[in-house]
Motif scaffolding. Structure first.
Motif, PDB file in Angstrom:
ATOM      1  N   LEU A  61       0.845  -1.201   0.000  1.00 48.64           N
ATOM      2  CA  LEU A  61       0.000   0.000   0.000  1.00 48.64           C
ATOM      3  C   LEU A  61       0.879   1.250   0.000  1.00 48.64           C
ATOM      4  CD1 LEU A  61      -2.581  -1.375   2.580  1.00 48.64           C
ATOM      5  CD2 LEU A  61      -3.123  -0.757   0.208  1.00 48.64           C
ATOM      6  N   ARG A  63       2.249   4.917   0.502  1.00 45.32           N
ATOM      7  CA  ARG A  63       2.175   5.929   1.551  1.00 45.32           C
ATOM      8  C   ARG A  63       2.947   7.164   1.149  1.00 45.32           C
ATOM      9  NH1 ARG A  63      -1.431   3.450   2.678  1.00 45.32           N
ATOM     10  NH2 ARG A  63      -1.995   2.326   4.564  1.00 45.32           N
ATOM     11  N   PRO A  74      -4.085   8.069   0.871  1.00 46.31           N
ATOM     12  CA  PRO A  74      -4.261   7.399  -0.426  1.00 46.31           C
ATOM     13  C   PRO A  74      -5.612   7.657  -1.094  1.00 46.31           C
ATOM     14  CG  PRO A  74      -3.175   5.926   1.085  1.00 46.31           C
ATOM     15  CD  PRO A  74      -3.556   7.137   1.883  1.00 46.31           C
ATOM     16  N   SER A 119      -4.211  -0.125 -11.147  1.00 48.39           N
ATOM     17  CA  SER A 119      -5.376   0.653 -11.591  1.00 48.39           C
ATOM     18  C   SER A 119      -5.735   0.318 -13.042  1.00 48.39           C
ATOM     19  CB  SER A 119      -5.108   2.150 -11.460  1.00 48.39           C
ATOM     20  OG  SER A 119      -4.325   2.584 -12.543  1.00 48.39           O
ATOM     21  N   GLU A 239     -11.625  -6.082  11.923  1.00 48.15           N
ATOM     22  CA  GLU A 239     -11.168  -5.257  13.044  1.00 48.15           C
ATOM     23  C   GLU A 239     -11.394  -5.913  14.393  1.00 48.15           C
ATOM     24  OE1 GLU A 239     -12.952  -1.384  12.557  1.00 48.15           O
ATOM     25  OE2 GLU A 239     -11.673  -0.906  10.830  1.00 48.15           O
ATOM     26  N   PHE A 258      -7.061  -4.368  10.756  1.00 48.02           N
ATOM     27  CA  PHE A 258      -6.400  -3.798  11.922  1.00 48.02           C
ATOM     28  C   PHE A 258      -6.373  -4.770  13.104  1.00 48.02           C
ATOM     29  CE2 PHE A 258      -7.854   0.659  10.299  1.00 48.02           C
ATOM     30  CZ  PHE A 258      -6.917   0.584   9.292  1.00 48.02           C
TER      31      PHE A 258
END
Ligand code: C2E
Ligand code: MG
Ligand code: MG
Ligand code: MG
Length: 291
Positions: A61, A63, A74, A119, A239, A258
């Motif tokens: 990902l 950053r 993002p 993408s 989560e 998370f």
């Protein structure tokens, strides 16, 4: 009166358009500097096998932590990048960096896969295949460990070049994942036609899974369909331990969220891999289960 409110509406609309425009200009200018200064970072979020509690893979990902005075995240800056030619350079860099990182983990004894977001615009470029091929060659990573995450929208393309490019990548051994699955189109022909390997359940379903019967029904159906088609399922945005337990009961193979970890810098991910290897499973789950 109607005329007046119409005018206000227009005024409001053009003002928000202007704000949006200024925002993307700020993003663009900042990004060009960030790129030339090497200020973009690639972080990695672990994906966990729900059966064994072991790390199966990681998602790369993007950053932008340094030289980002407005604090764009993002969801702010990636759509802007994707609307420009910049996505090709940044996208190629992401693929190279991700392959190198994954190869490093292998050399440290962790044979996990790497998932990279790609993408729609990137994949329409004629040289996309060779960018991937070169990244694999340069890093020495086996193609079987590379997974490309696309959205449903991309897979519905009637563009024959894109289709054959995807097929060529599959033939190379690369895995194909559908990101945010369940939020897009319902025509599922493409799943088998393009030999999709992994469905990533959108996090909107996961956050609702213990609250809404509908979400649970949809998740159950997707998992059953994936099983029949021989595809893996990853739940995004897990989560809580309750969500994880429900997903495991429903037969979902993998989870990401998370509960285990956010996206981490490369070295922190390596430490995470090392500690989970030592104990044989993820300690964080052990702690949760005892409390
Ligand atoms: P995505 O591919 O669906 O990535 C998952 C997003 O969910 C990530 O946001 C991740 O940090 C976040 N997430 C993970 N676990 C949890 C959780 O438990 N709860 C919640 N609320 N969120 C969680 P992030 O990193 O902000 O990325 C946003 C989107 O930007 C990504 O969505 C992806 O579409 C795009 N993106 C990120 N990196 C790249 C890249 O290198 N290339 C391209 N083309 N797109 C990227
Ligand atoms: Mg993704
Ligand atoms: Mg997603
Ligand atoms: Mg997304």
């Amino acid at each position: 009166k109607a005329k007046q409110s119409g005018k206000n509406k227009y005024h409001y609309y053009s003002e928000s358009l202007h704000t949006e425009y200024m925002k993307s200009l700020n993003v663009l200018n900042g990004l060009k500097d960030a790129l030339s200064e090497g200020f973009l970072d690639l972080y990695f979020q672990p994906q966990i096998n729900l059966e064994t509690n072991k790390i199966d893979s990681a998602e790369a990902l993007l950053r932008w932590n340094r030289g980002n005075p407005y604090g764009f995240n993002p969801d702010d800056f990636i759509p802007v990048i994707e609307s420009t030619e910049l996505i090709h350079d940044i996208g190629a860099w992401v693929i190279q960096e991700a392959c190198r990182a994954c190869k490093k983990w292998h050399e440290q004894g962790h044979h996990i896969s790497i998932a990279v977001n790609v993408s729609a615009l990137q994949i329409t470029r004629f040289n996309f295949y060779s960018i991937v091929e070169d990244a694999l060659k340069e890093s020495g990573l086996d193609a079987n460990f590379l997974e490309i995450e696309l959205t449903e929208h991309v897979l519905l393309t009637e563009n024959m070049e894109v289709r054959s490019r995807l097929k060529a990548l599959k033939d190379l051994g690369i895995k194909l994942a559908i990101d945010d699955f369940g939020t897009g189109y319902s025509n599922m022909n493409y799943l088998t036609r393009l030999r999709v390997d992994v469905l990533k359940l959108d996090k909107s379903f996961i956050s609702e899974i213990n609250v809404s019967k509908d979400s649970r029904v949809i998740v159950t159906a997707i998992i059953e369909m994936a099983n029949v088609l021989g595809m893996q399922v990853i739940a995004e945005g897990v989560e809580s331990i309750i969500q994880r337990n429900t997903l495991r009961e429903l037969g979902c193979g993998l989870g990401q969220g998370f509960l285990w970890s956010k996206a981490l810098p490369n070295l922190a991910l390596l430490a995470f891999l090392d500690s989970s290897l030592k104990s044989g499973y993820l300690k964080v789950l052990d702690d949760y289960e005892q409390s």
